[in-house]
Design an enzyme around this catalytic site. Structure first.
Site, mmCIF file in Angstrom:
data_model
loop_
_atom_site.group_PDB
_atom_site.id
_atom_site.type_symbol
_atom_site.label_atom_id
_atom_site.label_comp_id
_atom_site.label_asym_id
_atom_site.label_seq_id
_atom_site.Cartn_x
_atom_site.Cartn_y
_atom_site.Cartn_z
ATOM 1 N N ALA A 65 2.919 -5.165 15.859
ATOM 2 C CA ALA A 65 3.898 -4.779 16.870
ATOM 3 C C ALA A 65 4.675 -3.584 16.333
ATOM 4 C CB ALA A 65 4.826 -5.951 17.139
ATOM 5 N N GLY A 109 0.810 -8.450 14.885
ATOM 6 C CA GLY A 109 0.405 -8.528 16.286
ATOM 7 C C GLY A 109 -1.005 -8.001 16.515
ATOM 8 N N GLU A 112 -3.173 -10.831 15.817
ATOM 9 C CA GLU A 112 -2.964 -11.806 16.899
ATOM 10 C C GLU A 112 -3.674 -11.371 18.184
ATOM 11 O OE1 GLU A 112 1.309 -11.640 16.301
ATOM 12 O OE2 GLU A 112 1.326 -13.788 15.868
ATOM 13 N N GLU A 132 4.176 -10.387 8.531
ATOM 14 C CA GLU A 132 5.519 -10.375 9.125
ATOM 15 C C GLU A 132 6.590 -10.844 8.148
ATOM 16 O OE1 GLU A 132 2.806 -11.509 10.667
ATOM 17 O OE2 GLU A 132 2.825 -10.988 12.788
HETATM 18 C C1 HXC Z 1 5.379 1.074 13.863
HETATM 19 C C2 HXC Z 1 3.837 1.771 12.311
HETATM 20 C C3 HXC Z 1 3.374 0.430 12.141
HETATM 21 C C4 HXC Z 1 4.003 -0.580 12.932
HETATM 22 C C5 HXC Z 1 2.246 1.715 10.841
HETATM 23 N N1 HXC Z 1 3.098 2.515 11.494
HETATM 24 N N2 HXC Z 1 2.383 0.450 11.211
HETATM 25 N N3 HXC Z 1 4.820 2.060 13.176
HETATM 26 N N4 HXC Z 1 4.993 -0.208 13.763
HETATM 27 N N5 HXC Z 1 3.610 -1.856 12.882
HETATM 28 C C6 HXC Z 1 3.270 3.963 11.345
HETATM 29 C C7 HXC Z 1 3.930 4.331 10.056
HETATM 30 O O1 HXC Z 1 5.325 4.207 10.157
HETATM 31 C C8 HXC Z 1 3.491 5.754 9.880
HETATM 32 O O2 HXC Z 1 4.245 6.581 10.727
HETATM 33 C C9 HXC Z 1 2.081 5.757 10.434
HETATM 34 O O3 HXC Z 1 1.989 4.585 11.265
HETATM 35 C C10 HXC Z 1 1.031 5.646 9.351
HETATM 36 O O4 HXC Z 1 1.352 4.537 8.536
HETATM 37 P P1 HXC Z 1 1.442 4.625 6.941
HETATM 38 O O5 HXC Z 1 2.274 3.486 6.494
HETATM 39 O O6 HXC Z 1 1.863 5.990 6.507
HETATM 40 O O7 HXC Z 1 -0.083 4.419 6.544
HETATM 41 P P2 HXC Z 1 -0.666 3.720 5.229
HETATM 42 O O8 HXC Z 1 0.085 4.176 4.005
HETATM 43 O O9 HXC Z 1 -2.140 3.952 5.269
HETATM 44 O O10 HXC Z 1 -0.377 2.157 5.391
HETATM 45 C C11 HXC Z 1 -0.971 1.460 6.448
HETATM 46 C C12 HXC Z 1 -0.307 0.058 6.624
HETATM 47 C C13 HXC Z 1 1.229 0.250 6.771
HETATM 48 C C14 HXC Z 1 -0.598 -0.816 5.412
HETATM 49 C C15 HXC Z 1 -0.929 -0.568 7.851
HETATM 50 O O11 HXC Z 1 1.462 1.228 7.802
HETATM 51 C C16 HXC Z 1 1.944 -1.013 7.152
HETATM 52 O O12 HXC Z 1 2.181 -1.857 6.295
HETATM 53 N N6 HXC Z 1 2.314 -1.142 8.429
HETATM 54 C C17 HXC Z 1 3.086 -2.260 8.922
HETATM 55 C C18 HXC Z 1 2.240 -3.488 9.011
HETATM 56 C C19 HXC Z 1 3.042 -4.678 9.508
HETATM 57 O O13 HXC Z 1 4.035 -5.078 8.871
HETATM 58 N N7 HXC Z 1 2.657 -5.239 10.646
HETATM 59 C C20 HXC Z 1 3.369 -6.339 11.259
HETATM 60 C C21 HXC Z 1 4.390 -5.807 12.212
HETATM 61 S S1 HXC Z 1 5.394 -7.095 12.889
HETATM 62 P P3 HXC Z 1 4.926 7.957 10.205
HETATM 63 O O14 HXC Z 1 5.699 8.447 11.386
HETATM 64 O O15 HXC Z 1 5.739 7.599 9.010
HETATM 65 O O16 HXC Z 1 3.734 8.808 9.863
HETATM 66 C C22 HXC Z 1 4.437 -7.802 14.056
HETATM 67 C C23 HXC Z 1 5.065 -8.968 14.745
HETATM 68 C C24 HXC Z 1 4.281 -9.433 15.908
HETATM 69 O O17 HXC Z 1 3.351 -7.409 14.311
HETATM 70 C C25 HXC Z 1 5.101 -10.360 16.709
HETATM 71 C C26 HXC Z 1 4.536 -10.741 18.033
HETATM 72 C C27 HXC Z 1 3.989 -9.676 18.853
#
Ligand code: HXC
Length: 258
Positions: A65, A109, A112, A132
């Site tokens: 998400a 998400g 999911e 998360e």
């Molecule tokens: C918003 C995101 C994002 C996310 C990545 N980006 N994941 N933006 N929401 N979930 C953005 C980054 O901010 C970045 O933007 C660009 O995508 C590239 O990501 P990087 O981190 O630079 O890439 P990398 O170093 O290759 O790492 C990839 C990654 C990391 C390991 C996937 O991005 C990451 O850990 N993302 C978050 C994963 C996460 O926590 N997901 C769960 C979210 S909570 P910029 O502008 O800086 O270039 C969730 C709850 C669901 O899903 C609840 C119910 C629906």
């Protein structure tokens, strides 16, 4: 229809939805999930479509998400708006089969969403996780419920509590993923599986989908009863007559209701 966050096309009898927010690794925001729902409405109403594939990019199916969009939410924002899951169940309620074609990250998400589909075909680059906990939240679109049903309690606890990622080989071994294929073949494999499904009798396809979902969601006895009822009703279909006649006559079936 012009979508902001997805691409929608048809390939033969298959509807293809490609998540398209490359700069944010396909992070799922409200608009994107609404758009998936709208595209599914269209494919479901289209008699030319027998199965659907949802895919992302080489790098990410979806990295979760959209964290930026929810970072400052209050409890009231989340609860009142049924954030973000308000519109997610549409994938599950689609009556035609939906295949998730996953390469790269399928996190939070994103994992999911893939699990809401009927099966996952993964590239060897796929990485699944429910990280998360690192953000101070928990999975909110079925991660704590569908993941244990798919991979068992031990691995689901491991993924949700440590936030580690699971690669495609481990995911297939654990039962989350139906097939793992080289990344450059993954979409073709998913489209071909979807085309095969779309060639069968659609009412039978829907009966099978509904019955397998019963196994996933309910008790064994309820599921067996449901399957028996649906099985008996299949004998009301002319496609059943055609399928069996074709076998007896050693020819390919011509299903009427595709
Ligand atoms: C918003 C995101 C994002 C996310 C990545 N980006 N994941 N933006 N929401 N979930 C953005 C980054 O901010 C970045 O933007 C660009 O995508 C590239 O990501 P990087 O981190 O630079 O890439 P990398 O170093 O290759 O790492 C990839 C990654 C990391 C390991 C996937 O991005 C990451 O850990 N993302 C978050 C994963 C996460 O926590 N997901 C769960 C979210 S909570 P910029 O502008 O800086 O270039 C969730 C709850 C669901 O899903 C609840 C119910 C629906």
């Amino acid at each position: 229809m012009n979508y902001e966050n997805i691409l929608v096309e048809t390939r033969g009898r298959v509807g293809l939805i490609t998540l398209n927010r490359p700069k944010a690794l396909n992070a799922l925001n409200d608009t994107l999930v609404d758009e998936i729902g709208h595209a599914l409405d269209g494919f479901e109403a289209d008699e030319g479509i027998g199965a659907i594939v949802i895919t992302g990019s080489e790098k990410a199916f979806a990295a979760g998400a959209d964290i930026g969009a929810m970072a400052n939410f209050s409890y009231m924002d989340a609860y009142k708006g049924d954030y973000i899951t308000r519109n997610w169940e549409r994938v599950k309620t689609c009556r035609k089969p939906v295949i998730a074609a996953v390469a790269g990250f399928a996190l939070g998400g994103g994992c999911e969403l893939a699990m809401m589909c009927d099966m996952i075909i993964a590239a060897d680059t796929a990485k699944f996780g429910q990280p998360e906990i690192k953000l101070g939240i928990l999975p909110g679109a079925g991660g704590t419920q569908r993941l244990p049903r798919a991979v068992g309690k031990a691995k689901a606890m491991d993924l949700c509590l440590t936030a580690r990622f699971m690669d495609a080989t481990e995911a297939e071994r654990a039962g989350l993923v139906a097939r793992v294929v080289p990344a450059d073949k993954m979409l073709d494999e998913a489209l071909s599986a979807a085309e095969t499904i779309a060639g069968y009798s659609l009412p039978v396809v829907m009966m099978i989908k509904e019955s397998v979902n019963r196994a996933f969601e309910g008790s064994l006895n309820e599921g067996l009863l449901f399957e028996r009822r649906v099985f008996h009703s299949a004998f009301a279909l002319d496609d059943q007559k055609e399928g069996m006649a074709a076998f007896v006559e050693k020819r390919k079936p011509e299903f009427k209701h595709r």
